[in-house]
Scaffold this motif. Structure first.
Motif, PDB file in Angstrom:
ATOM      1  N   SER A 104      70.431  47.752  71.755  1.00  0.00           N
ATOM      2  CA  SER A 104      71.454  48.518  71.694  1.00  0.00           C
ATOM      3  C   SER A 104      70.981  50.133  71.492  1.00  0.00           C
ATOM      4  O   SER A 104      71.219  51.067  72.089  1.00  0.00           O
ATOM      5  CB  SER A 104      72.617  48.367  70.940  1.00  0.00           C
ATOM      6  OG  SER A 104      73.312  47.003  71.452  1.00  0.00           O
ATOM      7  N   LYS A 105      70.052  50.128  70.389  1.00  0.00           N
ATOM      8  CA  LYS A 105      69.447  51.292  70.128  1.00  0.00           C
ATOM      9  C   LYS A 105      68.704  51.862  71.176  1.00  0.00           C
ATOM     10  O   LYS A 105      68.615  53.130  71.470  1.00  0.00           O
ATOM     11  CB  LYS A 105      68.725  51.277  68.907  1.00  0.00           C
ATOM     12  CG  LYS A 105      68.031  52.598  68.346  1.00  0.00           C
ATOM     13  CD  LYS A 105      67.611  52.272  66.953  1.00  0.00           C
ATOM     14  CE  LYS A 105      66.898  53.808  66.522  1.00  0.00           C
ATOM     15  NZ  LYS A 105      66.119  53.624  65.193  1.00  0.00           N
ATOM     16  N   ASP A 144      70.616  53.351  73.952  1.00  0.00           N
ATOM     17  CA  ASP A 144      71.033  54.722  73.431  1.00  0.00           C
ATOM     18  C   ASP A 144      70.080  55.878  73.684  1.00  0.00           C
ATOM     19  O   ASP A 144      69.993  56.939  74.061  1.00  0.00           O
ATOM     20  CB  ASP A 144      71.658  54.580  72.205  1.00  0.00           C
ATOM     21  CG  ASP A 144      72.234  56.010  71.646  1.00  0.00           C
ATOM     22  OD1 ASP A 144      73.214  56.300  72.400  1.00  0.00           O
ATOM     23  OD2 ASP A 144      71.844  56.508  70.674  1.00  0.00           O
ATOM     24  N   LYS A 197      69.863  59.288  76.156  1.00  0.00           N
ATOM     25  CA  LYS A 197      69.922  60.572  75.646  1.00  0.00           C
ATOM     26  C   LYS A 197      68.400  61.232  76.007  1.00  0.00           C
ATOM     27  O   LYS A 197      68.363  62.552  75.744  1.00  0.00           O
ATOM     28  CB  LYS A 197      69.809  60.399  74.029  1.00  0.00           C
ATOM     29  CG  LYS A 197      71.101  59.880  73.647  1.00  0.00           C
ATOM     30  CD  LYS A 197      71.168  59.940  71.994  1.00  0.00           C
ATOM     31  CE  LYS A 197      72.673  59.759  71.627  1.00  0.00           C
ATOM     32  NZ  LYS A 197      72.638  59.582  69.999  1.00  0.00           N
TER      33      LYS A 197
END
Length: 415
Positions: A137-138, A141, A145
């Protein structure tokens, strides 16, 4: 609003005058729908007191406009007892109809209960899809970005394969359908630097398609159904690139690693992009921009040379000539802007600065012409107040004490 307020006060005063009889009544029947209820129910009103005491009732039938005759009819209906005599056959028919309606309602309720049970069984049979791990999940993300260095360090730290398919979860169904891998995700969000690092440093596979994700996550018996629900496609990461810079990142990696993958056949990358090709493209763009600038300067010199000279006290050029030259300049600048859409950002900024300078120069020229015309009129010279043309030997048009040479100048107005 004034009339409504006056009506409200009148109704409340009438209720207060009737309060003695209302307080003695065993039942109070009221029909006051919508905002009309605020007229009757307020603090310390006799109707509110009847409601608190349990004496308030609503009229149990339809009423018409609140006239005196309707009030009498309502009173008669409320105070009259009606007796209906029904035969034995009529009572039996009514009882039979009520029984049939009750049976239908029972059957409908049972069928709904059975459908709800079947639906709950289907839901219980569906496999529980796990959520992605916190590390993944990180990583997703960071890719969205565009944090290239952090994303690269995260891949190396947790040993995540950049070519692996994202897990099929309820929260990431859109990602699975459109972006089955990290490379797809970076390309879809236009993160060109992330695409470059994934392809060149982490050797991500650019040939993976969305259909591969469905085949990987579905059982052999349910592959067809799962594929139809996810909308399988053969889109590679290059196919869903957001912009040209992201596509160029794939082409640069193809030039750097030509033998690593089947770039053209499976990855759908059309051609490689070498530094020499980019330098040549930039050179051609600069050359074209230079030629366009020279052509624009030549046109400006030609306009300056062809501009007619006039005696002192008259405007150098008419306002119509200025407006027409400004429109021609605007059209030429628009064509130059369309032709230079492929240039680099630095060249486009430079051309934009020149366009703004030319526009400012045109505005200053028009302002000077207007000032020259106003000064000539103040000095008492016989000139047109719109274009500055001399009116000697002409029959001018007079409007509100101002003189014009033609009807076009009359319509345009003074400078």
């Amino acid at each position: 609003m004034y009339n409504e307020e006056a009506l409200k006060l009148e109704v409340r005063e009438l209720l207060e005058s009737w309060s003695h009889w209302i307080k003695q009544s065993e039942c109070v029947f009221v029909h006051s729908p919508g905002n009309n209820r605020r007229v009757l129910f307020y603090e310390n009103s006799v109707i509110s007191a009847a409601e608190h005491q349990g004496r308030l009732r609503s009229i149990p039938f339809m009423t018409r406009r609140p006239t005196l005759s309707e009030l009498k009819r309502t009173y008669q209906e409320l105070t009259t007892v009606k007796v209906s005599v029904l035969s034995k056959e009529t009572l039996e028919r009514r009882e039979l109809a009520e029984q049939e309606a009750l049976e239908k309602a029972t059957e409908l309720s049972q069928s709904r209960t059975a459908k709800e049970k079947d639906a709950s069984k289907k839901i219980s049979k569906e496999p529980i899809v796990p959520e992605p791990s916190p590390e993944l999940s990180k990583l997703i993300d960071l890719v969205k970005k565009g944090r290239t260095e952090a994303m690269s360090s995260h891949l190396l730290k947790h040993g995540i394969d950049p070519s692996m398919l994202l897990p099929l979860t309820s929260s990431s169904e859109y990602d699975i359908r459109r972006t089955p891998t990290i490379l797809h995700l970076a390309s879809h969000h236009g993160q060109a630097s992330v695409v470059k690092v994934l392809l060149e440093k982490h050797i991500a596979d650019p040939t993976v398609t969305a259909s591969s994700a469905v085949e990987n996550h579905q059982d052999p018996e349910t592959t067809e159904d799962g594929a139809s629900s996810l909308g399988t496609s053969s889109f590679t990461a290059y196919d869903i690139a957001k912009d040209k810079e992201t596509r160029n990142a794939f082409r640069r990696s193809m030039a750097l690693l030509p033998d690593a993958w089947d770039w053209v056949g499976q990855a759908h990358v059309p051609s490689a992009l070498t530094p020499e090709m980019e330098a040549e493209q930039e050179r051609k763009a600069k050359e074209k921009s230079r030629k366009l600038q020279e052509a624009e300067r030549e046109r400006k010199k030609t306009r300056e040379a062809n501009r007619p000279t006039t005696p002192a006290g008259q405007s150098p050029t008419s306002k119509s000539t200025s407006s027409s030259s400004s429109s021609v300049m605007a059209k030429s600048l628009a064509s130059v802007s369309a032709a230079n859409s492929h240039l680099s950002p630095e060249m486009r900024m430079r051309l934009e600065r020149e366009r703004r300078a030319n526009a400012a120069e045109a505005r200053m020229l028009a302002q000077r012409q207007g000032e020259s015309i106003r000064r000539a009129v103040q000095e008492g010279k016989n000139v047109c107040v719109a274009c500055g043309k001399s009116l000697d030997g002409l029959s001018p048009f007079d409007k509100f004490g101002r003189k014009f040479c033609t009807t076009e100048c009359v319509a345009r107005g003074p400078a």
